[in-house]
Scaffold this motif. Structure first.
Motif, mmCIF file in Angstrom:
data_model
loop_
_atom_site.group_PDB
_atom_site.id
_atom_site.type_symbol
_atom_site.label_atom_id
_atom_site.label_comp_id
_atom_site.label_asym_id
_atom_site.label_seq_id
_atom_site.Cartn_x
_atom_site.Cartn_y
_atom_site.Cartn_z
ATOM 1 N N SER A 121 18.849 25.503 24.420
ATOM 2 C CA SER A 121 17.976 24.760 23.496
ATOM 3 C C SER A 121 17.919 25.548 22.199
ATOM 4 O O SER A 121 18.051 26.764 22.206
ATOM 5 C CB SER A 121 16.583 24.571 24.103
ATOM 6 N N PRO A 122 17.696 24.840 21.090
ATOM 7 C CA PRO A 122 17.635 25.572 19.819
ATOM 8 C C PRO A 122 16.501 26.600 19.810
ATOM 9 O O PRO A 122 16.624 27.650 19.199
ATOM 10 C CB PRO A 122 17.397 24.479 18.787
ATOM 11 N N LEU A 123 15.403 26.290 20.521
ATOM 12 C CA LEU A 123 14.298 27.239 20.552
ATOM 13 C C LEU A 123 14.679 28.494 21.301
ATOM 14 O O LEU A 123 14.342 29.618 20.913
ATOM 15 C CB LEU A 123 13.073 26.602 21.209
ATOM 16 N N VAL A 183 16.658 30.612 19.049
ATOM 17 C CA VAL A 183 15.854 31.255 18.025
ATOM 18 C C VAL A 183 15.079 32.449 18.588
ATOM 19 O O VAL A 183 15.034 33.528 18.005
ATOM 20 C CB VAL A 183 14.928 30.220 17.365
ATOM 21 N N HIS A 229 17.561 29.120 10.459
ATOM 22 C CA HIS A 229 17.670 28.141 11.543
ATOM 23 C C HIS A 229 16.367 27.382 11.726
ATOM 24 O O HIS A 229 16.341 26.158 11.775
ATOM 25 C CB HIS A 229 18.052 28.902 12.822
ATOM 26 N N THR A 230 15.250 28.116 11.820
ATOM 27 C CA THR A 230 13.953 27.470 12.017
ATOM 28 C C THR A 230 12.964 28.046 11.019
ATOM 29 O O THR A 230 12.229 28.976 11.323
ATOM 30 C CB THR A 230 13.439 27.696 13.456
ATOM 31 N N PRO A 231 12.958 27.506 9.810
ATOM 32 C CA PRO A 231 12.130 28.123 8.761
ATOM 33 C C PRO A 231 10.644 27.828 8.891
ATOM 34 O O PRO A 231 9.882 28.180 8.010
ATOM 35 C CB PRO A 231 12.688 27.500 7.473
ATOM 36 N N THR A 232 10.245 27.208 9.995
ATOM 37 C CA THR A 232 8.830 26.860 10.130
ATOM 38 C C THR A 232 8.097 27.761 11.115
ATOM 39 O O THR A 232 6.954 27.495 11.456
ATOM 40 C CB THR A 232 8.701 25.404 10.619
ATOM 41 N N LEU A 233 8.761 28.811 11.563
ATOM 42 C CA LEU A 233 8.182 29.651 12.610
ATOM 43 C C LEU A 233 7.594 30.934 12.012
ATOM 44 O O LEU A 233 8.306 31.797 11.512
ATOM 45 C CB LEU A 233 9.301 29.989 13.607
ATOM 46 N N VAL A 277 4.284 23.545 5.252
ATOM 47 C CA VAL A 277 5.390 23.367 6.197
ATOM 48 C C VAL A 277 6.224 22.143 5.808
ATOM 49 O O VAL A 277 7.451 22.147 5.937
ATOM 50 C CB VAL A 277 4.848 23.234 7.642
ATOM 51 N N VAL A 295 8.604 23.149 3.253
ATOM 52 C CA VAL A 295 9.672 23.979 3.824
ATOM 53 C C VAL A 295 10.697 23.107 4.531
ATOM 54 O O VAL A 295 11.907 23.271 4.347
ATOM 55 C CB VAL A 295 9.079 25.036 4.780
ATOM 56 N N ASN A 317 14.554 22.315 3.100
ATOM 57 C CA ASN A 317 15.665 22.758 3.915
ATOM 58 C C ASN A 317 16.620 21.639 4.268
ATOM 59 O O ASN A 317 17.796 21.887 4.492
ATOM 60 C CB ASN A 317 15.142 23.382 5.210
ATOM 61 N N TYR A 359 8.396 20.378 18.284
ATOM 62 C CA TYR A 359 9.306 20.488 19.424
ATOM 63 C C TYR A 359 8.951 21.797 20.112
ATOM 64 O O TYR A 359 9.102 22.882 19.521
ATOM 65 C CB TYR A 359 10.749 20.521 18.913
ATOM 66 N N VAL A 419 6.701 23.943 18.018
ATOM 67 C CA VAL A 419 7.164 24.409 16.712
ATOM 68 C C VAL A 419 7.394 23.187 15.826
ATOM 69 O O VAL A 419 8.074 22.243 16.237
ATOM 70 C CB VAL A 419 8.497 25.182 16.855
ATOM 71 N N PRO A 420 6.828 23.173 14.623
ATOM 72 C CA PRO A 420 7.056 22.013 13.752
ATOM 73 C C PRO A 420 8.506 21.999 13.256
ATOM 74 O O PRO A 420 8.956 22.965 12.640
ATOM 75 C CB PRO A 420 6.083 22.218 12.590
ATOM 76 N N LEU A 437 14.776 19.311 11.015
ATOM 77 C CA LEU A 437 15.635 20.489 10.848
ATOM 78 C C LEU A 437 16.943 20.307 11.616
ATOM 79 O O LEU A 437 16.938 19.813 12.746
ATOM 80 C CB LEU A 437 14.919 21.752 11.340
ATOM 81 N N PRO A 444 19.097 22.021 13.479
ATOM 82 C CA PRO A 444 19.352 22.363 14.888
ATOM 83 C C PRO A 444 18.581 21.494 15.873
ATOM 84 O O PRO A 444 18.845 21.556 17.066
ATOM 85 C CB PRO A 444 18.888 23.816 14.999
ATOM 86 N N TYR A 445 17.615 20.739 15.387
ATOM 87 C CA TYR A 445 16.762 19.996 16.314
ATOM 88 C C TYR A 445 17.056 18.497 16.293
ATOM 89 O O TYR A 445 16.224 17.685 16.669
ATOM 90 C CB TYR A 445 15.290 20.270 15.983
ATOM 91 N N LYS A 504 17.687 14.623 19.335
ATOM 92 C CA LYS A 504 16.748 14.769 20.442
ATOM 93 C C LYS A 504 15.689 13.662 20.381
ATOM 94 O O LYS A 504 14.688 13.695 21.088
ATOM 95 C CB LYS A 504 16.049 16.129 20.371
#
Lengths: 778, 154
Positions: free
Chosen positions: A357-359, A362, A391-395, B16, B19, B23, B47, B50-51, B79, B81-82, B85
């Motif tokens: 999974s992408p998570l 990450v 990859h996940t700029p919201t974390l 967010v 962002v 992106n 997901y 995580v937003p 985003l 990578p997500y 889905k």
């Protein structure tokens, strides 16, 4: 009441004085003062009125309070009322020992006010005069037998004074008296006190404590079991103890110490890793949701078994996307070999993590970035964490780590702005808010830090949160704020006015920390009666022991040590440029200079408003804190510390007493430094050399004492480098700081250029941020 | 498989949205766009907590009309990578739902002509091309500023 033996209220003055007392008790201070002055007009030698006037002046925040104390004492030192009033005054002035003295005098001179025994006991506890305390508590109990609190107070007094059996007897006596008469509301207090008594008994008779514990009816079942296990262990009855620990584990399988204690009881700690591992496998099966039985085996297994266990532990968490996976295994990184095993496992997993999974990808990237940061591979770490952010700029977590990596690179500005980017993602996250404030402070951007931190503080109109932060005792902020002012002081040494401002502000904040700890100390006072009433004797005794060491708390030590460093620099700085200043810069009288000065004063006034840390503060910029070592000592180092048990306080003590030529305490501090650090504290090299060689400006006796005292630690004076090498390990930051201390001595007996070279050479291997910390001193 | 949840955009987390959009989207929005993100319908898609995606939409009241006639999707982004889905679909479904509760029967949006895959994606959800608007993105400094207006009847 009357000391002249005249019947009560027969003359006008006595009546007026009594009225004034009543008004004081009703907090009508002005009115009371007026009456007092009337009395004194008629009779200027009315001692009690003079004392009351002193007390009133103090309460009204007026001058001359001490003058009237003197005057009162000149009239009489034996009047009970006068002594009582002065006791109250001293208590308000937080001079507990003095207060106790006056309360005692009031009672000794026949005061009929029995409440004074209670006030006296509180002051005696606060000044840790446990010897007298039991007597005072007993006297008060004699007067008021019907309250359990008084019995408890006496028992605690005996206990604190080490008279254990008397404490137990006192508690027993009340239990007998109260048998069958306790209501349901009193049962919690009763249960606490039974446990308290049991703990006292255990201090002198374990068997008896264990026997009585079994039949003790208490609400604190966990505490009861913990004590039982502890007693059994001390008595060597390990078989029984291990059963109790298993029972405790059933109650709370997440308490790590139970597992360790269980192992102590089973004696498995000395056994092979395999045996211990199988114990934990069983415990894991019992408590599948607990982390401890899964983690603990990782600390003692090695080789293939470790690899197998750690692989499951880490990968399970990564697959679930647990953010704290690295933090969980970080303690294992003390063993570099284990660190590499973990790294290899995760690297292998990394290649396939994105399929899951992408998570998962990450969090695995995040893990590896922390892994390489821990191993000091900053470039690699930055590359990974940057990829993760992309990859996940919201974390939020990713930004925190990225900022940390920049910090290790020494790029504090970028670090702060990255942290702030993370903060913007979630403005109500207090953790990231604090982090970004701290990073701004590290980057010496104090204005921005204050702006950000003020989002979470209570701000009065138009003000920032500085006052609230002091009120709320936010030590981390205040101490970091102080450090940034200190750095700004060093960065602006060329500008005398500016650097002085920063020095004052730094000291103001450092002193703010010390003041907070003084508040902690003073806050105890209420508990000396409150806890007796509530019956929370165990917690109370813990608090007393905790308070005893309060001025040695890490953040307090940090503030004291750091402030001391600043004082030292201020002193040496004022010595060198003091006289050249007068000669070089003739005072300018022209209009332009005047104008400039006025403009600067105005700007400072405006700035001051943002720097207010306390209400009604007259010294916002900390100017009164700038001064010599005497001032330092009175403000920062005058508390009753007890024995100094921390490196930083002994470090301060060493240098302070050295400056005062008092070799006896210097040598005590030296031996403490050796003892606490197990003879590894890097500055010891400099200290020993200092005592041997840097005493030239001191008198003969001091010189002799110093060089005699130091012989206990070193004698091979033809090889000073052996001494330096012993303490200053070159691969650590602290070791190099030790070298720096040697360098600063500028000894003729040592080739100082060589010391400098050694420092430069060793510094190359440090992290960039650590390098900066050293190089700024060279 | 992590779960997909929608949640509100609030004053505390509206950054967010910026962002995510910067992106993902080729277009750049002015600050006022984000300041207004609390009005209208806007949601984050989470997901596994995580937003990772966001939608911002509003009701359109054409000139001389008293009631809204359509829901306009101002921005929709997930985003990279997500994707695949069902996150974007869930966000569009949310907009459809909002349209229905507002008694509006049309959803509209603009797609950049140089992104045929985006257009296809909307077509799979039932959107149809209405017209090409030349120069729609002319202020965005895109090399081809035309946009396709798409619509979905509900």
């Amino acid at each position: 009441m009357s000391r002249r033996g005249v019947p009560l209220a027969t003359n006008k003055e006595d009546a007026n004085f009594r009225e004034a007392l009543k008004l004081y008790e009703a907090k009508q201070h002005r009115k009371s003062l007026k009456l007092c002055e009337q009395v004194l007009k008629k009779n200027s030698h009315y001692g009690e009125a003079l004392a009351l006037k002193a007390l009133l002046l103090y309460n009204l925040k007026e001058d001359d309070c001490e003058v009237y104390v003197e005057k009162a004492l000149a009239v009489s030192t034996t009047s009970p009322v006068l002594n009582h009033i002065l006791g109250i005054l001293k208590r308000q002035q937080l001079q507990y020992r003095e207060a106790a003295k006056y309360f005692k005098a009031a009672l000794d001179n026949g005061s009929s006010n029995k409440q004074i025994w209670k006030d006296l006991s509180v002051m005696e506890t606060q000044s840790r005069d446990f010897g007298s305390l039991a007597h005072s508590r007993l006297k008060y109990l004699d007067e008021f037998l019907g309250y359990r609190a008084n019995w408890t107070s006496l028992a605690i007094a005996y206990h604190l004074n080490g008279n254990l059996e008397a404490a137990v007897k006192t508690l027993n006596k009340f239990e007998e008296l109260a048998e069958g008469k306790l209501g349901p509301n009193e049962m919690y207090e009763h249960s606490e006190l039974l446990m308290y008594k049991n703990e006292i008994i255990s201090e002198f008779d374990l068997e008896r404590a264990l026997n009585e514990l079994e039949s003790t009816e208490t609400f604190d079942k966990t505490g009861q079991l913990e004590l039982k296990a502890k007693y059994l262990m001390k008595l060597g009855r390990k078989q029984e103890a291990q059963r109790v620990y298993r029972e405790l584990l059933k109650r709370n399988p997440d308490n790590v110490s139970y597992y360790h204690q269980l192992e102590d009881a089973l004696g498995t700690r000395e056994r092979s890793a395999k045996v211990r591992d199988s114990l934990y496998s069983k415990l894991q099966a019992f408590y599948p949701r607990s982390d401890a039985p899964k983690f603990i085996p990782l600390t003692f297994t090695t080789g293939d078994l470790f690899k197998e266990r750690v692989s499951k532990y880490v990968l399970d968490q990564l697959k679930r996307g647990v953010p704290a996976t690295f933090t969980n295994v970080k303690p294992l990184y003390k063993d570099l070999e284990k660190a590499h095993v973990i790294g290899a496992i995760v690297e292998e997993f990394y290649t396939k993590s994105s399929e899951l999974s992408p998570l998962c990808w990450v969090w695995t990237t995040y893990f590896l970035a922390q892994h390489y940061l821990q191993l000091n591979q900053l470039e690699k770490s930055l590359e990974l964490i940057s990829k993760a952010v992309e990859h996940t700029p919201t974390l939020v977590e990713l930004y925190i780590l990225k900022a940390r990596v920049y910090k290790h690179f020494g790029d504090l500005q970028t670090a702060a702005s990255v942290m702030n980017e993370g903060r913007l993602l979630d403005l109500q996250d207090r953790f990231i808010n604090s982090k970004s404030v701290k990073y701004y402070l590290r980057a010496d951007n104090i204005d921005k830090a204050l702006e950000v931190v003020s989002l979470f503080t209570k701000n009065e109109k138009g003000e920032n949160g500085l006052k609230d932060l002091h009120m709320m005792q936010v030590c981390w902020f205040i101490v970091e704020n102080a450090e940034s002012y200190k750095r700004l002081y060093f960065a602006n040494l060329k500008d005398e006015e500016l650097s002085k401002k920063y020095a004052g502000l730094a000291l103001k904040r450092y002193y703010g920390i010390v003041k907070i700890f003084e508040e902690y100390w003073n806050d105890q006072v209420d508990f000396h009666t409150f806890c007796m009433r509530k019956g929370t004797a165990r917690a109370y005794c813990d608090m007393i022991r905790w308070e005893d060491l309060i001025f040695q708390s890490p953040v307090c030590c940090r503030a004291v040590l750091s402030a001391f460093g600043l004082y030292k620099h201020l002193i040496s700085n004022s010595k060198t440029d003091g006289d050249e200043d007068d000669a070089m810069s003739p005072v300018r009288h022209d209009k332009k200079a005047k104008k400039e000065k006025a403009a600067r004063a105005k700007a400072l006034q405006a700035e001051k408003q943002h720097l207010v840390a306390y209400a009604d503060d007259e010294d916002i910029l900390g100017e009164t804190l700038i001064g010599g070592l005497d001032l330092f000592e009175s403000k920062f180092f005058s508390h009753d510390h007890g024995d100094l048990e921390t490196l930083s306080l002994n470090e301060v003590q060493f240098e302070l007493q050295f400056a005062k030529n008092k070799m006896a305490p210097v040598l005590v501090a030296l031996s403490k430094l050796v003892k606490i650090s197990h003879d590894t504290y890097p500055p010891l090299a400099a200290h020993i050399l200092q005592l041997k060689y840097a005493t030239a400006n001191k008198d003969k006796i001091t010189q002799m004492l110093a060089s005699k005292g130091v012989e206990k630690y070193y004698t091979e004076w033809d090889q000073p480098w052996a001494l330096i090498d012993k303490y200053c390990v070159r691969s650590t930051l602290d070791g190099i700081k030790g070298l720096l201390a040697v360098y600063d001595l500028k000894l003729a007996q040592l080739d100082n250029d060589k010391v400098r070279e050694e420092i430069l050479e060793a510094t190359k291997l440090l992290q960039p941020i650590e390098q900066l910390e050293i190089l700024k001193f060279l | 498989m992590s779960s997909i949840e929608l949640d509100d955009i609030t004053v505390n987390n509206q950054h967010v949205l910026k962002v995510i959009n910067t992106n993902v989207l080729p277009t750049v929005y002015p600050e006022e766009f984000y300041k207004g993100s609390l009005n209208g319908f806007s949601k984050f898609a989470y997901y596994g907590e995580v937003p990772v995606g966001a939608i911002k939409a509003k009701l359109i009241v054409p000139q001389h009309h008293k009631v809204p006639t359509s829901v306009y999707i101002e921005s929709l982004a997930v985003l990279e990578p997500y994707r695949h889905k069902g996150i974007g679909k869930k966000l569009v479904e949310y907009a459809i739902e909002q349209a229905k509760t507002s008694y509006v029967h049309e959803l509209t949006l603009h797609v950049w002509v140089k992104q045929p895959e985006v257009k296809q994606w909307y077509e799979r959800l039932g959107f149809e091309e209405k017209e090409v608007i030349p120069g729609y993105y002319s202020q965005q400094k895109l090399d081809q500023p035309d946009a396709i207006l798409m619509s979905l009847k509900v």
